[in-house]
Enzyme design. Structure first.
Site, short mmCIF file in Angstrom:
data_model
loop_
_atom_site.label_atom_id
_atom_site.label_comp_id
_atom_site.label_asym_id
_atom_site.label_seq_id
_atom_site.Cartn_x
_atom_site.Cartn_y
_atom_site.Cartn_z
N SER A 95 41.87 43.49 42.77
CA SER A 95 40.80 42.76 42.08
C SER A 95 39.45 43.47 42.10
O SER A 95 38.51 42.99 41.47
CB SER A 95 40.64 41.36 42.69
OG SER A 95 41.70 40.52 42.27
N LYS A 98 37.87 44.08 38.84
CA LYS A 98 37.03 43.07 38.20
C LYS A 98 35.56 43.49 38.18
O LYS A 98 34.76 42.94 37.40
CB LYS A 98 37.17 41.73 38.91
CG LYS A 98 38.53 41.04 38.71
CD LYS A 98 38.55 39.68 39.41
CE LYS A 98 39.82 38.89 39.11
NZ LYS A 98 40.99 39.35 39.85
N SER A 153 37.92 35.04 42.60
CA SER A 153 38.70 36.13 42.03
C SER A 153 39.73 35.59 41.04
O SER A 153 40.87 36.05 40.98
CB SER A 153 39.40 36.95 43.13
OG SER A 153 39.75 38.23 42.67
#
Length: 412
Positions: A95, A98, A153
């Site tokens: 993640s 991101k 997340s």
């Protein structure tokens, strides 16, 4: 017509000279030595394996129990890399990708914009994904969606924002273009949320570039530093009122490490743990990225240890590299090392410049002596082509001599 002794003499001369002349182009045609690898983005030492650090007298030692396969400590303002280990190693980012998603999409929508989520926008999310809890046919403000991205997340929040941005494919294309503009050459984007996908990779160096760029946006900085928030829930069937529920940032250092601004953590089966953190102390902001340590908790312990070291060592080490700046618009780019002295957009010299006349003479002499080439890009050089031409002419002459001999014999 030449006499038979004259033809025989010509044929013998061609036969004697042909092996010698043919040997020269064979030597000249030997392949070049492979060219040196291109300079690593950020400086030569950024391309070396293992730990890179250049301590000055009085510098503290690096933490001794680091298990991350790749990590980097850099000054956010100057871009100086204080220390690193395998910073360009390409690994699954989880993640932390991101960060690039936010840096690409966040500037596009006003935070107060309200969007009604369609069912299709929260389909196709990978099994086991982290979710913030978005429901179809409900309205969400853009700022709520971004809190879902940074705090929980939430892959569902990423998918909704991606659809607002034109779709998953469009967003992936824009993320890759943004990575290229930031000179993040280790990054290949397949999914916008960092979910494990074949071929999706990044590096500690690239993730640090993304964080540095993102922190220049006040909204990015605000979201990644938010510890908890209320997120819109479903509508109560009895009262018709819409409820809310609390969400908390999954960054375990936020609120615990002094001066931590935040940024982003990640975890997937393939990536293990990844973390990008930024902290501020005495007017200095440091960035630390740690990828793939031995355990989940280690990513936070090692980030904290590297931040401690960085603040203590910042003025006591010689930088081992540089975080490069974004490439200028129009396709021109700074020098690959990102160091002063280069000219942005200047064409790179050819890997094997054409030789000068003097060098050509040395090449011909070396070929005659059996040496290898040191000439043009095709591997032959002027002397090589001259030798080939002479050999072709001699072969033709030899063939002509044989033809004349046979014709004379038939005439006799």
């Amino acid at each position: 017509m030449p006499t038979r002794p004259q033809l025989a003499h010509l044929l013998a001369a061609c036969a004697a000279a042909l092996p010698v002349l043919l040997a020269a182009p064979a030597a000249v045609a030997a392949p070049h030595e492979p060219p040196p690898p291109p300079a690593a983005i950020g400086g030569e030492r950024m391309g070396l394996s293992g730990v890179q650090v250049a301590p000055l007298p009085g510098a503290p030692a690096l933490p001794g129990d680091l298990t991350g396969r790749s990590w980097i400590v850099a000054d956010a303002a100057s871009g100086d890399v204080l220390a690193a280990s395998n910073p360009h190693l390409r690994l699954a980012p989880a993640s932390t990708l991101k960060i690039l998603f936010a840096d690409t999409v966040l500037p596009k929508f006003d935070r107060n914009l309200v969007h009604r989520v369609a069912d299709a926008e929260i389909q196709g999310i990978g099994p086991g994904s982290s979710l913030v809890g978005i429901k179809e046919d409900l309205d969400y403000r853009v700022e709520d969606l971004w809190r879902g991205v940074f705090l929980s997340s939430g892959n569902d929040a990423v998918h909704v924002l991606s659809h607002m941005n034109g779709g998953i494919r469009q967003t992936v294309t824009e993320m890759q273009a943004r990575a290229d503009a930031l000179q993040a050459r280790d990054t290949k984007v397949i999914s916008p949320d960092g979910y494990d996908m074949d071929g999706q990779v990044s590096s500690a160096y690239d993730l640090t570039l993304f964080a540095r760029a993102g922190l220049r946006n006040p909204d990015f900085r605000m979201y990644c530093a938010t510890r908890d928030a209320l997120f819109p829930g479903a509508v109560d069937k009895n009262t018709g009122q819409r409820g809310s529920f609390g969400i908390a940032n999954t960054d375990r250092l936020l609120g615990k490490y002094p001066g931590l601004i935040g940024v982003k953590n990640g975890f997937t089966t393939e990536a293990g743990s990844t973390f990008v953190g930024a902290a501020e102390r005495n007017g200095r902001t440091l960035l630390v990225t740690v990828m793939h340590p031995s355990t989940y908790q280690k990513v936070y312990d090692e980030t904290a240890a590297l931040l401690d070291w960085g603040f203590a060592a910042a003025d006591k080490v010689t930088p081992v590299g540089k975080l490069v700046d974004e490439a200028p618009a129009g396709g021109t780019e700074p020098t690959p090392t990102g160091q002063a002295g280069g000219t942005a957009g200047a064409p790179a010299p050819p890997p094997h410049p054409s030789p000068s006349p003097t060098e050509s003479a040395r090449t011909a002499a070396g070929a005659a002596a059996g040496g290898g080439p040191d000439g043009g890009d095709d591997g032959l050089g002027p002397a090589g082509w001259l030798g080939i031409g002479a050999a072709v002419l001699l072969v033709a002459g030899a063939a002509g001599a044989r033809f004349l001999l046979r014709r004379r014999d038939r005439s006799s």
